[in-house]
Design a protein around this motif. Sequence first.
Motif, PDB file in Angstrom:
ATOM      1  N   LEU A 278       0.868  -1.166   0.000  1.00  0.00           N
ATOM      2  CA  LEU A 278       0.000   0.000   0.000  1.00  0.00           C
ATOM      3  C   LEU A 278       0.907   1.218   0.000  1.00  0.00           C
ATOM      4  O   LEU A 278       1.991   1.204   0.619  1.00  0.00           O
ATOM      5  CB  LEU A 278      -0.896   0.053   1.240  1.00  0.00           C
ATOM      6  N   LYS A 279       0.467   2.259  -0.660  1.00  0.00           N
ATOM      7  CA  LYS A 279       1.283   3.469  -0.759  1.00  0.00           C
ATOM      8  C   LYS A 279       0.480   4.656  -0.245  1.00  0.00           C
ATOM      9  O   LYS A 279      -0.719   4.781  -0.520  1.00  0.00           O
ATOM     10  CB  LYS A 279       1.686   3.699  -2.218  1.00  0.00           C
ATOM     11  N   ILE A 280       1.149   5.539   0.501  1.00  0.00           N
ATOM     12  CA  ILE A 280       0.506   6.748   1.002  1.00  0.00           C
ATOM     13  C   ILE A 280       1.421   7.946   0.742  1.00  0.00           C
ATOM     14  O   ILE A 280       2.650   7.833   0.820  1.00  0.00           O
ATOM     15  CB  ILE A 280       0.171   6.624   2.511  1.00  0.00           C
ATOM     16  N   GLY A 281       0.815   9.065   0.393  1.00  0.00           N
ATOM     17  CA  GLY A 281       1.555  10.295   0.190  1.00  0.00           C
ATOM     18  C   GLY A 281       0.773  11.469   0.736  1.00  0.00           C
ATOM     19  O   GLY A 281      -0.429  11.378   0.995  1.00  0.00           O
ATOM     20  N   GLY A 282       1.445  12.588   0.890  1.00  0.00           N
ATOM     21  CA  GLY A 282       0.822  13.791   1.430  1.00  0.00           C
ATOM     22  C   GLY A 282       1.733  14.437   2.448  1.00  0.00           C
ATOM     23  O   GLY A 282       1.546  14.275   3.656  1.00  0.00           O
ATOM     24  N   ASP A 283       2.753  15.165   1.987  1.00  0.00           N
ATOM     25  CA  ASP A 283       3.707  15.791   2.902  1.00  0.00           C
ATOM     26  C   ASP A 283       3.010  16.804   3.804  1.00  0.00           C
ATOM     27  O   ASP A 283       2.150  17.562   3.335  1.00  0.00           O
ATOM     28  CB  ASP A 283       4.809  16.493   2.114  1.00  0.00           C
ATOM     29  N   PRO A 284       3.380  16.870   5.097  1.00  0.00           N
ATOM     30  CA  PRO A 284       2.745  17.828   6.005  1.00  0.00           C
ATOM     31  C   PRO A 284       3.189  19.259   5.783  1.00  0.00           C
ATOM     32  O   PRO A 284       2.572  20.193   6.305  1.00  0.00           O
ATOM     33  CB  PRO A 284       3.172  17.327   7.390  1.00  0.00           C
ATOM     34  N   ASP A 285       4.263  19.453   5.011  1.00  0.00           N
ATOM     35  CA  ASP A 285       4.747  20.802   4.696  1.00  0.00           C
ATOM     36  C   ASP A 285       5.459  20.750   3.347  1.00  0.00           C
ATOM     37  O   ASP A 285       5.698  19.683   2.791  1.00  0.00           O
ATOM     38  CB  ASP A 285       5.672  21.342   5.794  1.00  0.00           C
ATOM     39  N   GLU A 286       5.784  21.922   2.825  1.00  0.00           N
ATOM     40  CA  GLU A 286       6.382  22.015   1.495  1.00  0.00           C
ATOM     41  C   GLU A 286       7.899  22.117   1.577  1.00  0.00           C
ATOM     42  O   GLU A 286       8.449  22.695   2.520  1.00  0.00           O
ATOM     43  CB  GLU A 286       5.839  23.243   0.752  1.00  0.00           C
ATOM     44  N   MET A 287       8.566  21.577   0.564  1.00  0.00           N
ATOM     45  CA  MET A 287      10.003  21.736   0.425  1.00  0.00           C
ATOM     46  C   MET A 287      10.319  21.986  -1.048  1.00  0.00           C
ATOM     47  O   MET A 287      10.323  21.059  -1.859  1.00  0.00           O
ATOM     48  CB  MET A 287      10.753  20.496   0.920  1.00  0.00           C
ATOM     49  N   GLU A 288      10.542  23.252  -1.390  1.00  0.00           N
ATOM     50  CA  GLU A 288      10.893  23.577  -2.771  1.00  0.00           C
ATOM     51  C   GLU A 288      12.345  23.213  -3.028  1.00  0.00           C
ATOM     52  O   GLU A 288      13.225  23.451  -2.187  1.00  0.00           O
ATOM     53  CB  GLU A 288      10.661  25.057  -3.059  1.00  0.00           C
ATOM     54  N   LEU A 289      12.597  22.631  -4.183  1.00  0.00           N
ATOM     55  CA  LEU A 289      13.934  22.209  -4.559  1.00  0.00           C
ATOM     56  C   LEU A 289      14.522  23.143  -5.602  1.00  0.00           C
ATOM     57  O   LEU A 289      13.834  23.580  -6.526  1.00  0.00           O
ATOM     58  CB  LEU A 289      13.906  20.791  -5.129  1.00  0.00           C
ATOM     59  N   GLN A 290      15.798  23.422  -5.461  1.00  0.00           N
ATOM     60  CA  GLN A 290      16.534  24.169  -6.476  1.00  0.00           C
ATOM     61  C   GLN A 290      17.211  23.180  -7.427  1.00  0.00           C
ATOM     62  O   GLN A 290      17.343  21.986  -7.118  1.00  0.00           O
ATOM     63  CB  GLN A 290      17.568  25.079  -5.821  1.00  0.00           C
ATOM     64  N   GLU A 291      17.626  23.678  -8.559  1.00  0.00           N
ATOM     65  CA  GLU A 291      18.162  22.805  -9.608  1.00  0.00           C
ATOM     66  C   GLU A 291      19.295  21.923  -9.103  1.00  0.00           C
ATOM     67  O   GLU A 291      19.328  20.715  -9.372  1.00  0.00           O
ATOM     68  CB  GLU A 291      18.637  23.673 -10.779  1.00  0.00           C
ATOM     69  N   HIS A 292      20.198  22.474  -8.312  1.00  0.00           N
ATOM     70  CA  HIS A 292      21.361  21.707  -7.858  1.00  0.00           C
ATOM     71  C   HIS A 292      21.017  20.677  -6.789  1.00  0.00           C
ATOM     72  O   HIS A 292      21.858  19.836  -6.449  1.00  0.00           O
ATOM     73  CB  HIS A 292      22.449  22.657  -7.329  1.00  0.00           C
ATOM     74  N   GLU A 293      19.795  20.715  -6.267  1.00  0.00           N
ATOM     75  CA  GLU A 293      19.386  19.781  -5.217  1.00  0.00           C
ATOM     76  C   GLU A 293      18.649  18.557  -5.751  1.00  0.00           C
ATOM     77  O   GLU A 293      18.395  17.601  -5.000  1.00  0.00           O
ATOM     78  CB  GLU A 293      18.475  20.501  -4.209  1.00  0.00           C
ATOM     79  N   LEU A 294      18.281  18.568  -7.018  1.00  0.00           N
ATOM     80  CA  LEU A 294      17.422  17.516  -7.551  1.00  0.00           C
ATOM     81  C   LEU A 294      18.053  16.127  -7.481  1.00  0.00           C
ATOM     82  O   LEU A 294      17.407  15.153  -7.077  1.00  0.00           O
ATOM     83  CB  LEU A 294      17.044  17.838  -9.004  1.00  0.00           C
ATOM     84  N   GLY A 295      19.301  16.003  -7.876  1.00  0.00           N
ATOM     85  CA  GLY A 295      19.946  14.696  -7.893  1.00  0.00           C
ATOM     86  C   GLY A 295      20.017  14.070  -6.515  1.00  0.00           C
ATOM     87  O   GLY A 295      19.653  12.903  -6.319  1.00  0.00           O
ATOM     88  N   ASP A 296      20.492  14.844  -5.529  1.00  0.00           N
ATOM     89  CA  ASP A 296      20.590  14.312  -4.167  1.00  0.00           C
ATOM     90  C   ASP A 296      19.215  13.927  -3.627  1.00  0.00           C
ATOM     91  O   ASP A 296      19.080  12.934  -2.905  1.00  0.00           O
ATOM     92  CB  ASP A 296      21.237  15.342  -3.240  1.00  0.00           C
ATOM     93  N   TRP A 297      18.202  14.716  -3.980  1.00  0.00           N
ATOM     94  CA  TRP A 297      16.854  14.398  -3.498  1.00  0.00           C
ATOM     95  C   TRP A 297      16.372  13.064  -4.059  1.00  0.00           C
ATOM     96  O   TRP A 297      15.886  12.208  -3.322  1.00  0.00           O
ATOM     97  CB  TRP A 297      15.875  15.510  -3.868  1.00  0.00           C
ATOM     98  N   PHE A 298      16.525  12.857  -5.351  1.00  0.00           N
ATOM     99  CA  PHE A 298      16.069  11.606  -5.958  1.00  0.00           C
ATOM    100  C   PHE A 298      16.861  10.402  -5.448  1.00  0.00           C
ATOM    101  O   PHE A 298      16.335   9.281  -5.416  1.00  0.00           O
ATOM    102  CB  PHE A 298      16.161  11.679  -7.479  1.00  0.00           C
ATOM    103  N   ARG A 299      18.096  10.614  -5.060  1.00  0.00           N
ATOM    104  CA  ARG A 299      18.885   9.498  -4.525  1.00  0.00           C
ATOM    105  C   ARG A 299      18.510   9.158  -3.083  1.00  0.00           C
ATOM    106  O   ARG A 299      18.916   8.126  -2.557  1.00  0.00           O
ATOM    107  CB  ARG A 299      20.379   9.827  -4.617  1.00  0.00           C
ATOM    108  N   SER A 300      17.715  10.010  -2.453  1.00  0.00           N
ATOM    109  CA  SER A 300      17.338   9.810  -1.051  1.00  0.00           C
ATOM    110  C   SER A 300      16.062   8.980  -0.936  1.00  0.00           C
ATOM    111  O   SER A 300      15.416   8.653  -1.938  1.00  0.00           O
ATOM    112  CB  SER A 300      17.130  11.161  -0.362  1.00  0.00           C
ATOM    113  N   ASP A 301      15.682   8.693   0.303  1.00  0.00           N
ATOM    114  CA  ASP A 301      14.419   8.004   0.593  1.00  0.00           C
ATOM    115  C   ASP A 301      13.381   8.973   1.141  1.00  0.00           C
ATOM    116  O   ASP A 301      12.439   8.562   1.824  1.00  0.00           O
ATOM    117  CB  ASP A 301      14.656   6.870   1.598  1.00  0.00           C
ATOM    118  N   GLY A 302      13.546  10.251   0.843  1.00  0.00           N
ATOM    119  CA  GLY A 302      12.600  11.253   1.316  1.00  0.00           C
ATOM    120  C   GLY A 302      13.003  11.828   2.666  1.00  0.00           C
ATOM    121  O   GLY A 302      14.093  11.572   3.176  1.00  0.00           O
ATOM    122  N   ARG A 303      12.102  12.600   3.249  1.00  0.00           N
ATOM    123  CA  ARG A 303      12.382  13.268   4.529  1.00  0.00           C
ATOM    124  C   ARG A 303      11.911  12.407   5.699  1.00  0.00           C
ATOM    125  O   ARG A 303      10.749  11.945   5.704  1.00  0.00           O
ATOM    126  CB  ARG A 303      11.696  14.630   4.577  1.00  0.00           C
TER     127      ARG A 303
END
Length: 392
Positions: A278-303
């Motif tokens: 089962l999958k659930i989504g819906g972040d409790p707050d926002e986190m805008e990403l800048q261009e240089h942050e995209l790669g590290d974010w996708f390599r992570s497991d989220g916050r």
Amino acid sequence: MSAHFRYAVVGCGLMGAAAARHLANMTQGVALIGPSEPADKTEHRGVFASHYDEGRITRTIDPDPVWARLARNSIGRYRDIEAATGISFYREVGSLLTGAGTEEGRGYVARTQAAAEVAGVTAERLLQADIHAKFPWFSFPDRTEGIFEATGAGHISPRRLVMAQSQLAERAGATRINAAVTSIREARDHVAITLADGTVIQADRVLCAAGGFSIQNGLLPRPVDLKVYGRTVVFFEVSEADAKAMGAMPSMIHKAVDERDDIYMLPPIRYPDGKYYLKIGGDPDEMELQEHELGDWFRSDGRPHAREHLVARMKALVPGLDVLSISSASCVTSYTSTGYPAIGWLTPGRIALLTGGCGAAAKSSDEIGRLGAELVFEDRISSFDFDFSPVQ
């Protein structure tokens, strides 16, 4: 000498693959350019996409008539795409939209019901007792109401939909180029597309459908109107027996008492590892990403704090779930300032933009891609009475 195409679609995600399919059915000389899904995201150093998953909610009911039409037109072609490729990506398990017993929650349900009536979509309004009787897995706050859309709704595998679209594009004559693009620039009589290895490909016209990576530094001739937000999703593994017992569970969107608790949820889906989640989504707050942050974010497991929040929400909404394991992942959503996809020319007659899913485009991607194809083939969009032009 570099290869030359009449049309090139940059980005092999949901919108780009759809655009390439439609464009290849309109004309010859089409290229679909973009890298495949990496085998190991933690080691990957190139661009990513958000379709590396097996579950996205699909539904035709939407209070916004533009989004509703985009969804309806796309969903109406799902079965044809499946039949043409033999690739199954759509499960019609229905969609349940619920609102807690607050003014906002009731208003959400009322607006959804009104949208269904306007669109002529069959939908059932449910009180809390009805929801419990029909879907006993869920536990909602007092006085929750809902709208259930039984047909034309459920969930899709975005990964398999992209696979099907790409296959049909190639079958219609498109050339698939498995490479990342670093630059798209207008030259004297063509557009120069520079690949990550330095190779330059030429095209008469280019449609850039690079998703969140449309903000990549140097990719386009000018910055685009797009904000990219990091999203955390959490997966709950269940046994095959429990997954089958929950076979009638619909996709679900819940408007909670506190908007920070709003979520979406998908029923048990079999993933490539053979397990059910089962999958659930819906972040409790926002986190805008800048261009240089995209790669590290996708390599992570989220916050971590978003994961903890979503685990608590799942436990509250599906309290009887027998969970074998919990994991999380990262993805992004990309928003334009208009709240609609950006489909239009950046440089007239040469470079066009197709981006900005605004958190609602997976289900509608075939129609959005078709509109992008129409734009670059016919110079303008004439089949859909709405102005999707990018904000300058």
